[in-house]
Motif scaffolding. Structure first.
Motif, PDB file in Angstrom:
ATOM      1  N   ARG A  59       2.454   1.461  -3.490  1.00 39.67           N
ATOM      2  CA  ARG A  59       1.465   1.825  -4.521  1.00 39.67           C
ATOM      3  C   ARG A  59       1.211   3.327  -4.517  1.00 39.67           C
ATOM      4  O   ARG A  59       1.150   3.965  -5.567  1.00 39.67           O
ATOM      5  CB  ARG A  59       0.168   1.059  -4.257  1.00 39.67           C
ATOM      6  N   ARG A  60       1.097   3.893  -3.330  1.00 44.54           N
ATOM      7  CA  ARG A  60       0.840   5.335  -3.240  1.00 44.54           C
ATOM      8  C   ARG A  60       2.038   6.150  -3.726  1.00 44.54           C
ATOM      9  O   ARG A  60       1.885   7.136  -4.439  1.00 44.54           O
ATOM     10  CB  ARG A  60       0.510   5.695  -1.787  1.00 44.54           C
ATOM     11  N   ASP A 109       1.631  -1.351  -8.563  1.00 39.85           N
ATOM     12  CA  ASP A 109       1.489  -2.485  -7.656  1.00 39.85           C
ATOM     13  C   ASP A 109       2.711  -3.387  -7.767  1.00 39.85           C
ATOM     14  O   ASP A 109       3.269  -3.562  -8.851  1.00 39.85           O
ATOM     15  CB  ASP A 109       0.248  -3.302  -8.004  1.00 39.85           C
ATOM     16  N   ALA A 138       0.825  -1.210   0.000  1.00 40.61           N
ATOM     17  CA  ALA A 138       0.000   0.000   0.000  1.00 40.61           C
ATOM     18  C   ALA A 138       0.859   1.259   0.000  1.00 40.61           C
ATOM     19  O   ALA A 138       0.574   2.226  -0.722  1.00 40.61           O
ATOM     20  CB  ALA A 138      -0.927  -0.005   1.224  1.00 40.61           C
TER      21      ALA A 138
END
Length: 383
Positions: free
Chosen positions: A41-42, A47, A38
């Motif tokens: 990804r940000r 991904d 997560a």
């Protein structure tokens, strides 16, 4: 080069530290991998690949179509059992961050992701975050070696040495288990009919400890020990784990031969040896060029000079150096107390160390791009 924002670094470190991830708890590692993914990804807009081997979850990002040229390497497993946050809660006070696994090496993961996000271009970059480093990387070693083979540089986000030193030399590590078979008997009525595995393992421990060579820096340390079942029974079985560290491969091989040549001291006892050489040494020859590059970059980043350190602990960087790939280790957090109650990270060091990692990756990637441009120019001038 833009220095990463401290508050953003801290928020992401908190998210990972508060997701506990002991090496042997695969469910916890699955949740931890999701937390790392997560954050990545940000920051990266991509991904990762989830690579699951025997239930253990690792993560990999690759950028570009060709083989990777720079690898950022880390691990998200820790030595801390689930529930450690109750006794060692995440906190930031007086410029010091604390929490289980913060120094080794949740902060390093966050630094790697922020450093990659700051790169002007990521073509040729790979990031590998494994889940079993703390237990010797039995499942991730093939992944690490596969990812590193094409690389011009591997940057390992393990925590720094004392004083913020980069780890330019590491001992090789070997891990063994010595198991003894004896024969049980009543310790009061007929102890003479037994074969005492506890006494036998004591003989073996003294022999094993004598294999160390202080002059060469070779340590041979018996660690976890167990024997017997009840207080009134001659032990029928005993075992001891042995941790071996050496600066060169010849010493690892000497100790390995000696351990495999162990024989019982007591009639009727049997001795079995399992394990072996786990990680080759990380020699300074593998890190010297990259350390010089890092040191040359620090004036523009507002700090330096850097410290080159030699340490007894091993890491996954030992694997990549063993392949002959230039490897620089200890690029993660500055602090101390790895695996201990006082594990901590110095907050003020986080932004500049992250900026250094970005500069290093950018320099190596740009060097490869420049070489490719020169090759194409040469081909064009000689049709």
């Amino acid at each position: 080069m833009r220095t990463p924002d401290v508050s953003s670094l801290l928020a992401d470190i908190e998210a990972l530290v508060c997701c506990e991830s002991p090496s042997k708890d695969h469910d916890a590692l699955t949740h931890s991998a999701a937390a790392v993914a997560a954050v990545g990804r940000r920051l990266l807009g991509a991904d990762p690949e989830y690579l699951v081997t025997d239930g253990c979850t690792h993560l990999r990002w690759r950028f570009g179509d060709g083989p990777p040229r720079v690898l950022l390497l880390g691990h998200h497993d820790t030595v801390w059992p689930v529930g450690s946050l109750r006794t060692h809660p995440y906190s930031v006070r007086d410029g010091v961050l604390r929490g289980p696994g913060c120094f080794d090496m949740k902060a390093g993961i966050v630094m790697a992701l922020h450093a990659a996000a700051a790169l002007p271009q990521r073509e040729g970059l790979a990031i590998l975050i494994t889940g079993d480093e703390e237990i010797g990387s039995p499942r991730s070693r093939p992944l690490i070696e596969e990812e590193a083979r094409s690389c011009d540089a591997v940057f390992v986000l393990e925590a720094s040495a004392e004083g913020g030193g980069l780890k330019c030399r590491r001992k090789g590590a070997s891990l063994y288990r010595i198991e003894v078979e004896g024969r049980a008997a009543h310790s009061g009525l007929e102890p003479d009919k037994g074969v005492n595995a506890g006494v036998e393992i004591a003989h073996q421990i003294l022999t094993v400890a004598g294999l160390a060579d202080a002059a060469l820096g070779t340590t041979v340390v018996p660690t976890v020990l167990s024997a017997g079942t009840t207080a009134n029974t001659v032990p029928a079985a005993a075992q001891v784990a042995v941790d071996v560290r050496a600066w060169d491969q010849a010493e690892q091989e000497r100790v390995d031969r000696a351990l495999r040549a162990l024989r019982p001291a007591l009639p009727g006892a049997r001795v079995h040896i399992t394990g072996g050489i786990n990680r080759p040494p990380l020699d300074s020859a593998a890190s010297s060029e990259l350390f010089a590059l890092a040191d040359s970059l620090t004036p523009d980043l507002g700090f330096g000079p850097l410290i080159a350190a030699a340490v007894g602990g091993a890491s996954d960087g030992n694997f990549t150096a063993g392949l002959g790939i230039p490897t620089l280790d200890g690029l993660g957090a500055v602090g101390g107390g790895a695996h201990a109650d006082d594990e901590h990270v110095v907050v003020a060091e986080l932004p500049q160390r992250t900026a250094l990692l970005t500069a290093l990756a950018q320099a190596v990637l740009a060097r490869r791009t420049s070489e490719n441009d020169d090759e194409r120019a040469g081909s064009a001038s000689h049709p």
